[in-house]
Design an enzyme around this catalytic site. Structure first.
Site, mmCIF file in Angstrom:
data_model
loop_
_atom_site.group_PDB
_atom_site.id
_atom_site.type_symbol
_atom_site.label_atom_id
_atom_site.label_comp_id
_atom_site.label_asym_id
_atom_site.label_seq_id
_atom_site.Cartn_x
_atom_site.Cartn_y
_atom_site.Cartn_z
ATOM 1 N N HIS A 1 1.138 -1.188 -0.058
ATOM 2 C CA HIS A 1 0.280 -0.151 0.276
ATOM 3 C C HIS A 1 0.839 1.268 0.213
ATOM 4 C CE1 HIS A 1 -2.923 -2.973 0.733
ATOM 5 N NE2 HIS A 1 -3.746 -2.057 -0.074
ATOM 6 N N GLU B 1 -11.159 -10.877 -5.289
ATOM 7 C CA GLU B 1 -9.434 -11.000 -4.507
ATOM 8 C C GLU B 1 -9.025 -11.802 -3.615
ATOM 9 O OE1 GLU B 1 -8.736 -6.975 -2.907
ATOM 10 O OE2 GLU B 1 -10.503 -7.277 -1.710
ATOM 11 N N CYS C 1 -9.352 -3.169 -10.371
ATOM 12 C CA CYS C 1 -8.753 -2.032 -10.168
ATOM 13 C C CYS C 1 -6.972 -2.746 -9.100
ATOM 14 C CB CYS C 1 -9.508 -1.437 -9.117
ATOM 15 S SG CYS C 1 -10.601 -2.972 -7.449
#
Ligand code: PEP
Ligand code: MG
Length: 562
Positions: free
Chosen positions: A191, A426, A497
């Site tokens: 991240h 996911e 995404c």
């Protein structure tokens, strides 16, 4: 010219002056002198002047935070400033100095007692211990004349080097000042790397120990396209770097044969909306709302979340905005939420598991903000997406929760509307039950960062298994393929995404696999739009079939010419 290599993360380049960030380096206090040898008056003066400088620093930090992120975040610095005037702390330190202790030891002793007291308390009070440590360290650095790196106030042209950066560290960087970042550890889909990309900061991650060879103060080039950090770059090398140069296209784009593909942006904070508009994004395909929760002391309330969501809707008045509900856990730790300590956080309580479990309260607040935002002027384009889904039951429970929030708003007479509802795919589990999910939902969006990590059993943060954490392995591609087919059969639209969606070299393949939408860091939107326009659907489908027939990663690479 020395070059060290890692993984190119933000595909931009920048040149600047190295600043190493070593937050864990201990502040070493000198030995305590004999009390007789201490001059209390001098030590009191040293303490006073350290206090004055720290007060100035804290005020500057508060003003910067207020300007960049808002008054609420700035409030933490006001609390820090109050510690400097707390009579118990100040009197305690002065009395200790009078007993023949140097200013630095007196600060360390007295703050230490308070830290220990707060640490023994529960919840929010325990968090005060962190604030106290922060102020103590500022005072000690001043007294010991040790330089601290304030990440939010780096000088222009800084190239930040670090062992690793946390998502909060990265979120606090000023993209105008930071010419690049490079880290010893970390992968492209960590991240911290994702935030750097959304701030358009050139970045190379996972360089390994070789990065340590680059000293503070050196001039380096960070080439996030090639994955290189170049010490003392030649003029030629500097001149060769350029911004990604695809022209910005504001309109929606279609393939050469007319199939429209939405090319949207991933954002984490309202400040990222303008850059996404400027790069021609067709709306937001992933608003990572957890980034609103980082780098602060308490969760954003309903109104603050409502404001952030409506800001996104207003920034894209005619485009869809997909807001993901809170996805904390894994590498996104939020100290004030008291997340459980887990041996395997990526396999633990993450995303929807917390929203339907320990953090149902936060989920309810978030849903209230979302349903209210759906009733605003541009709210008809709002879509809500749930992360980390592994079971159909979770989606059913979320829908029930949405309905109960709607009923509550109705009975309170508050305006609301029902947004589109979707789930991220996911986990392998979600991919296997994508047909059942699609029947229940309006859309699915494939999160390849996690899908790759879970399909391949390869931690997205661990560079030791970086070759496994690659979405081009046949197993991941087949999981994507079956998800797209299942979505369409169930009447849902399907997007992607994860970071894979933003790689222009994979656009043709993704169009061929049948994705309806691709969402990415804004920085690559223009290049992907260009690739969509250059793609012919029949040729893309033939390429996808060829790639899906491959049995090894090497064959996939060959089929794609990569
Ligand atoms: C993903 O997992 O691909 C994704 C988009 O979510 P995040 O990167 O925030 O985990
Ligand atoms: Mg994810």
């Amino acid at each position: 010219m020395t070059t060290v290599t890692g993984v190119g993360s933000t595909p931009l380049s920048g040149v600047g002056t190295v600043r190493w960030y070593r937050p864990d380096e201990a502040l070493d206090l000198p030995d305590r002198p004999d009390p007789e040898a201490v001059d209390p008056e001098r030590e009191r003066d040293r303490f006073e002047s350290a206090r004055d400088s720290v007060r100035e620093d804290i005020r500057r930090a508060r003003d910067r935070a207020a300007e960049r992120v808002g008054d609420e975040e700035a409030a933490v610095f006001e609390a820090h400033e109050q510690f400097l005037d707390d009579p118990q702390l100040v009197d305690g330190i002065e009395a200790t100095i009078d007993d023949g202790v140097t200013a630095e030891h007196a600060v360390d002793d007295v703050f230490g007692e308070f830290v220990a007291q707060f640490e023994g308390m529960e919840g929010r009070m325990a968090e005060r211990a962190d604030d106290l440590r922060d102020v103590r360290d500022r005072l000690l650095r001043e007294l010991l004349d040790v330089d601290a790196v304030d990440l939010s106030a780096l000088p222009d042209g800084t190239v930040l080097l670090a062992e690793r950066l946390t998502p909060s560290d990265t979120a606090g960087l000023d993209p105008d000042a930071v010419a690049g970042i490079a880290t010893v550890t970390g992968g492209r889909t960590s991240h911290a790397a994702i935030i750097a990309r959304s701030l358009a900061i050139p970045a190379v991650v996972g360089v390994g120990e070789a990065l340590e060879e680059i000293p503070d103060g050196a001039t380096v080039l960070v080439d996030g396209e090639a994955g290189e950090v170049v010490l003392d770059p030649s003029e030629g090398r500097r001149a060769a770097v350029s911004e990604l140069d695809a022209p910005v296209v504001d309109d929606h784009v279609a393939t050469a044969d007319g199939r429209e593909i939405e090319v949207a942006a991933n954002v984490g904070r309202p400040a990222e909306l303008d850059p996404a508009v400027a790069r021609g994004a067709d709306g937001i395909g992933l608003f990572r709302t957890e980034f609103l929760f980082l780098d602060r002391d308490a969760p954003p309330d309903e109104d603050e979340q409502f404001d952030a969501i409506t800001a996104a809707l207003d920034a894209f008045p005619t485009d869809r905005v997909v807001v993901r509900t809170l996805d904390v856990g894994g590498d996104k730790q939020v100290p004030y939420l008291d997340l459980p300590e887990e041996p395997n956080p990526f396999l633990g309580q993450r995303g929807v598991r917390l929203s339907l479990g320990d953090h149902a309260d936060l989920f309810e607040t978030q849903l209230r903000a979302l349903l209210r935002a759906a009733a605003t002027e541009h709210g008809a384009d709002l879509a809500v997406m749930v992360p980390m889904v592994a079971r159909v039951e979770e989606v059913d429970a979320v829908r029930e929760q949405v309905e109960s929030v709607a009923a509550a708003l109705e009975s309170e007479g508050v305006e609301y509307a029902m947004p589109e509802l979707g789930a991220m795919v996911e986990t392998p589990a979600a991919s296997f039950v994508a047909d059942a999910l699609a029947e229940r939902l309006d859309f699915l969006s494939i999160g390849t960062n996690d899908l790759t990590q879970y399909v391949m059993a390869a931690d997205r943060e661990n560079d030791g298994v970086a070759d496994l954490h690659d979405p081009l392995h046949p197993a991941v591609l087949r999981a994507i393929d079956r998800t797209v087919d299942a979505a369409h059969e169930g009447g849902a639209w399907v997007g992607m995404c994860g970071e894979m969606a933003g790689d222009p070299d994979l656009t043709e393949l993704l169009v061929g696999l049948g994705l309806d939408e691709l969402s990415m860091s804004a920085v690559t939107v223009p290049a992907v739009k260009q690739r969509v326009r250059d793609t012919d659907t029949d040729a893309a489908e033939a390429l996808a079939s060829e790639v899906l027939a491959c049995e090894t990663r090497a064959e996939v690479g060959e089929a794609l010419g990569l």
